[in-house]
Motif scaffolding. Structure first.
Motif, PDB file in Angstrom:
ATOM      1  N   SER A   9       0.810  -1.229   0.000  1.00 20.97           N
ATOM      2  CA  SER A   9       0.000   0.000   0.000  1.00 20.97           C
ATOM      3  C   SER A   9       0.838   1.271   0.000  1.00 20.97           C
ATOM      4  CB  SER A   9      -0.957   0.007   1.203  1.00 20.97           C
ATOM      5  OG  SER A   9      -0.236   0.057   2.415  1.00 20.97           O
ATOM      6  N   THR A  10       2.139   1.181   0.324  1.00 20.02           N
ATOM      7  CA  THR A  10       2.976   2.388   0.321  1.00 20.02           C
ATOM      8  C   THR A  10       3.638   2.617  -1.030  1.00 20.02           C
ATOM      9  OG1 THR A  10       4.777   1.029   1.181  1.00 20.02           O
ATOM     10  CG2 THR A  10       3.519   2.324   2.789  1.00 20.02           C
ATOM     11  N   GLY A  11       3.464   1.684  -1.971  1.00 24.88           N
ATOM     12  CA  GLY A  11       4.068   1.831  -3.296  1.00 24.88           C
ATOM     13  C   GLY A  11       3.231   2.739  -4.186  1.00 24.88           C
ATOM     14  N   SER A  12       3.734   2.910  -5.404  1.00 22.87           N
ATOM     15  CA  SER A  12       3.071   3.794  -6.356  1.00 22.87           C
ATOM     16  C   SER A  12       1.625   3.330  -6.636  1.00 22.87           C
ATOM     17  CB  SER A  12       3.932   3.819  -7.621  1.00 22.87           C
ATOM     18  OG  SER A  12       3.240   4.319  -8.689  1.00 22.87           O
ATOM     19  N   ILE A  13       1.442   2.040  -6.894  1.00 22.10           N
ATOM     20  CA  ILE A  13       0.092   1.505  -7.157  1.00 22.10           C
ATOM     21  C   ILE A  13      -0.747   1.537  -5.879  1.00 22.10           C
ATOM     22  CG2 ILE A  13      -1.206  -0.611  -7.704  1.00 22.10           C
ATOM     23  CD1 ILE A  13      -0.027   0.538 -10.187  1.00 22.10           C
ATOM     24  N   GLY A  14      -0.128   1.190  -4.753  1.00 17.41           N
ATOM     25  CA  GLY A  14      -0.854   1.189  -3.479  1.00 17.41           C
ATOM     26  C   GLY A  14      -1.427   2.563  -3.155  1.00 17.41           C
ATOM     27  N   VAL A  15      -0.614   3.589  -3.327  1.00 16.14           N
ATOM     28  CA  VAL A  15      -1.058   4.953  -3.018  1.00 16.14           C
ATOM     29  C   VAL A  15      -2.176   5.381  -3.974  1.00 16.14           C
ATOM     30  CG1 VAL A  15      -0.296   7.382  -3.053  1.00 16.14           C
ATOM     31  CG2 VAL A  15       1.100   5.641  -1.903  1.00 16.14           C
ATOM     32  N   SER A  16      -2.037   5.034  -5.254  1.00 17.31           N
ATOM     33  CA  SER A  16      -3.106   5.369  -6.217  1.00 17.31           C
ATOM     34  C   SER A  16      -4.399   4.626  -5.878  1.00 17.31           C
ATOM     35  CB  SER A  16      -2.680   5.002  -7.642  1.00 17.31           C
ATOM     36  OG  SER A  16      -1.616   5.820  -8.051  1.00 17.31           O
ATOM     37  N   THR A  17      -4.265   3.397  -5.389  1.00 19.04           N
ATOM     38  CA  THR A  17      -5.453   2.623  -5.017  1.00 19.04           C
ATOM     39  C   THR A  17      -6.183   3.285  -3.854  1.00 19.04           C
ATOM     40  OG1 THR A  17      -4.314   0.611  -5.703  1.00 19.04           O
ATOM     41  CG2 THR A  17      -6.276   0.323  -4.330  1.00 19.04           C
ATOM     42  N   LEU A  18      -5.401   3.707  -2.855  1.00 17.35           N
ATOM     43  CA  LEU A  18      -6.016   4.375  -1.704  1.00 17.35           C
ATOM     44  C   LEU A  18      -6.667   5.691  -2.118  1.00 17.35           C
ATOM     45  CD1 LEU A  18      -3.423   3.562   1.105  1.00 17.35           C
ATOM     46  CD2 LEU A  18      -5.817   2.807   0.980  1.00 17.35           C
ATOM     47  N   ASP A  19      -6.071   6.358  -3.102  1.00 16.66           N
ATOM     48  CA  ASP A  19      -6.656   7.608  -3.604  1.00 16.66           C
ATOM     49  C   ASP A  19      -8.047   7.352  -4.193  1.00 16.66           C
ATOM     50  OD1 ASP A  19      -5.707  10.568  -4.743  1.00 16.66           O
ATOM     51  OD2 ASP A  19      -7.145   9.547  -6.029  1.00 16.66           O
ATOM     52  N   GLY A  93     -12.378 -11.626   6.144  1.00 21.25           N
ATOM     53  CA  GLY A  93     -12.811 -10.222   6.216  1.00 21.25           C
ATOM     54  C   GLY A  93     -12.589  -9.417   4.957  1.00 21.25           C
ATOM     55  N   CYS A  94     -11.992 -10.004   3.914  1.00 23.90           N
ATOM     56  CA  CYS A  94     -11.792  -9.201   2.698  1.00 23.90           C
ATOM     57  C   CYS A  94     -12.420  -9.864   1.480  1.00 23.90           C
ATOM     58  CB  CYS A  94     -10.313  -8.890   2.463  1.00 23.90           C
ATOM     59  SG  CYS A  94      -9.399 -10.095   1.512  1.00 23.90           S
ATOM     60  N   ASP A  95     -12.992  -9.017   0.598  1.00 26.83           N
ATOM     61  CA  ASP A  95     -13.601  -9.498  -0.644  1.00 26.83           C
ATOM     62  C   ASP A  95     -12.624  -9.393  -1.806  1.00 26.83           C
ATOM     63  OD1 ASP A  95     -16.255  -9.616   0.637  1.00 26.83           O
ATOM     64  OD2 ASP A  95     -16.088  -7.425   0.628  1.00 26.83           O
ATOM     65  N   MET A  96     -11.785  -8.359  -1.751  1.00 22.48           N
ATOM     66  CA  MET A  96     -10.892  -8.066  -2.880  1.00 22.48           C
ATOM     67  C   MET A  96      -9.468  -7.909  -2.378  1.00 22.48           C
ATOM     68  SD  MET A  96     -12.757  -5.091  -5.054  1.00 22.48           S
ATOM     69  CE  MET A  96     -13.206  -4.033  -3.716  1.00 22.48           C
ATOM     70  N   VAL A  97      -8.516  -8.242  -3.254  1.00 24.52           N
ATOM     71  CA  VAL A  97      -7.098  -8.080  -2.913  1.00 24.52           C
ATOM     72  C   VAL A  97      -6.411  -7.290  -4.019  1.00 24.52           C
ATOM     73  CG1 VAL A  97      -4.907  -9.279  -2.527  1.00 24.52           C
ATOM     74  CG2 VAL A  97      -7.028 -10.253  -1.625  1.00 24.52           C
ATOM     75  N   MET A  98      -5.796  -6.173  -3.662  1.00 23.72           N
ATOM     76  CA  MET A  98      -4.945  -5.468  -4.614  1.00 23.72           C
ATOM     77  C   MET A  98      -3.541  -6.035  -4.453  1.00 23.72           C
ATOM     78  SD  MET A  98      -3.808  -3.366  -6.841  1.00 23.72           S
ATOM     79  CE  MET A  98      -5.076  -2.213  -7.341  1.00 23.72           C
ATOM     80  N   ALA A  99      -3.066  -6.775  -5.474  1.00 23.74           N
ATOM     81  CA  ALA A  99      -1.730  -7.380  -5.430  1.00 23.74           C
ATOM     82  C   ALA A  99      -0.740  -6.393  -6.034  1.00 23.74           C
ATOM     83  CB  ALA A  99      -1.730  -8.706  -6.187  1.00 23.74           C
ATOM     84  N   ALA A 100      -0.145  -5.549  -5.200  1.00 28.27           N
ATOM     85  CA  ALA A 100       0.725  -4.478  -5.700  1.00 28.27           C
ATOM     86  C   ALA A 100       2.100  -4.491  -5.043  1.00 28.27           C
ATOM     87  CB  ALA A 100       0.051  -3.119  -5.512  1.00 28.27           C
ATOM     88  N   ILE A 101       2.549  -5.683  -4.624  1.00 24.66           N
ATOM     89  CA  ILE A 101       3.938  -5.839  -4.176  1.00 24.66           C
ATOM     90  C   ILE A 101       4.775  -5.971  -5.437  1.00 24.66           C
ATOM     91  CG2 ILE A 101       5.526  -7.471  -3.029  1.00 24.66           C
ATOM     92  CD1 ILE A 101       3.260  -8.017  -1.023  1.00 24.66           C
ATOM     93  N   VAL A 102       6.001  -5.451  -5.399  1.00 24.75           N
ATOM     94  CA  VAL A 102       6.847  -5.540  -6.586  1.00 24.75           C
ATOM     95  C   VAL A 102       7.673  -6.830  -6.572  1.00 24.75           C
ATOM     96  CG1 VAL A 102       8.642  -4.074  -5.520  1.00 24.75           C
ATOM     97  CG2 VAL A 102       8.560  -4.312  -8.010  1.00 24.75           C
ATOM     98  N   GLY A 103       7.740  -7.492  -7.736  1.00 24.12           N
ATOM     99  CA  GLY A 103       8.627  -8.633  -7.914  1.00 24.12           C
ATOM    100  C   GLY A 103       8.093  -9.950  -7.395  1.00 24.12           C
TER     101      GLY A 103
END
Ligand code: NAD
Ligand code: MG
Length: 390
Positions: A9-19, A93-103
């Motif tokens: 969540s702290t990466g480029s995609i993670g931050v855009s997702t939270l936005d 507890g979660c329905d969706m997963v944003m897989a935004a770890i690099v590598g």
């Protein structure tokens, strides 16, 4: 209301997702967040999004996060390590997963989400490159969903008919046209490529991204990984995936049909569009991305990629055609080489040379179960490291 775990969540995609998530508090809530080492940033995200769980990379980082959260009076549970990532990817507890770890570090948690039947928003293309068959099988066997976040694949997804079954002939699909900006070195004198600096390599002309994918874009290995990703996502053979250089990055990819039609998806280069598309699919929601101003863009141009300038692109096609574990070997060698370049241990042109040497040194194995893949990954990393230290 749908709940989401955001891995990375702290990466480029993670931050855009939270936005995007923050724009729709009536639709989405955050179940879990994860970061590798940026603890202060993660604590801030926890304060704003109030997840139930937060995961970090080490026990030391967990202790630090725990004290920051308690200081703010937040009850967020803290966990650490790869198993904890799998837990938040597969939690009830979660329905969706944003897989935004690099590598390759994102592989196990992405597989865990698939096995738990989650709706996966897939940014971590390396998971498909390493183990495309396994991941697609796990998605199918467990009724999981797989929605591409990579802008090109999300564009292709939007241009394919609803209910597309990963068979191009069954849907009259002739070709996938994968667009590529060409990165920062599209027109630079090839003879000077070995002298490029880290700063030049990560300065992408159109996209703001993490450092690894930025270097991948400069070598065009990113496009190579995307060719392999498209193969798995859309059931497309290598010779039906064509890379088209399009420096404006306005068309994010195209699908060519048997009747001569070519469908394209356009938009400003901002990852919040594919993220919003995948989050809300099949609905459409606001993403915060500015509307496209075609008159201001004025011109779109296209050309063929030059394999001499971008040998990494050819290596990826070679790996896809060879099958077996070669794509995992390519990916591992690339991860080590890119990190060594970022650490200023090797020059830019050593990246492709190193990958090529590792690919020819390690015998390709056809039986690709997870054990074999991880073993090949480890062997390739060790071999690449040994070549760098020579
Ligand atoms: P980034 O470097 O900005 O962020 C990576 C995230 O992964 C961070 O949150 C970091 O804490 C976490 N992480 C790093 N190493 C880890 C490890 N060993 N274990 C657990 N977590 C770890 O990267 P990014 O640009 O956001 O890219 C993320 C993924 O999305 C990559 O696979 C990339 O190819 C893909 N992608 C990114 C973009 C983009 O625009 N940034 C576009 C398409 C696809
Ligand atoms: Mg992309």
């Amino acid at each position: 209301m749908q709940s989401i775990s955001i891995l990375g969540s702290t990466g480029s995609i993670g931050v855009s997702t939270l936005d995007v998530v923050a724009r729709h508090p009536d639709r989405y809530r955050v179940h879990a967040l994860s970061a590798h080492s940026r603890v202060a940033e993660l604590a801030q995200q926890c304060e704003r999004f109030r997840p139930e769980v937060a995961v970090v990379g080490s026990a030391a980082a967990a202790a630090e996060l725990e004290s920051l959260l308690r200081g703010k009076g937040l009850p967020t549970q803290v966990a650490c390590g790869p198993e904890a990532l799998c837990d938040i990817a597969s939690a009830d507890g979660c329905d969706m997963v944003m897989a935004a770890i690099v590598g390759a570090a994102g592989l196990a948690s992405t597989l865990a989400a698939a096995r738990a039947g989650k709706k996966i928003l897939l940014a971590n293309k390396e998971a498909l490159v390493i183990s495309g068959q396994l991941l697609m099988d796990a998605v199918a066997a467990n009724g999981a969903g797989l929605l591409p976040i990579d802008s090109e694949h999300n564009a292709i997804f939007q241009c394919l008919p609803p209910g597309y079954t990963r068979s191009m002939p069954a849907h009259g699909v002739e070709k996938i046209l994968l667009t590529a900006s060409g990165g920062p070195f599209l027109t630079r004198d090839v003879a000077t490529l070995n002298e490029v600096t880290v700063e030049e390599a990560v300065a992408h002309p159109k996209w703001v991204m993490g450092r690894k994918i930025s270097v991948d874009s400069a070598t065009m290995m990113n496009k190579g990984l995307e060719v392999i990703e498209a193969h798995w996502l859309f059931g497309a053979p290598a010779d039906k995936i064509e890379v088209v250089i399009h420096p404006q990055s306005v068309i994010h990819s195209m699908v060519s049909y048997a009747d001569g039609s070519v469908l394209a998806q356009l938009g400003n280069p901002d990852m919040r569009t594919p993220i919003a598309n995948a989050l809300a699919y099949p609905e459409r929601i606001a993403s915060g991305v500015a509307p496209l101003d075609l008159a201001q863009i004025a011109q779109l141009s296209f050309s063929q990629p030059d394999f001499g300038r971008f040998p990494c692109l050819k290596l990826a096609y070679d790996a896809l055609r060879a099958g077996g574990t070669l794509a995992a070997i390519l990916n591992a060698a690339n991860e080590v080489a890119v990190q060594a370049f970022l650490d200023r241990r090797i020059g830019f042109r050593m990246i492709d040379q190193l990958i090529q040497r590792v690919m020819s040194a390690i015998p390709n194995r056809q039986a690709a179960d997870i054990g074999a893949l991880l073993e090949q990954d480890a062997q390739a990393r060790a071999h690449a490291e040994a070549l760098i230290s020579q």
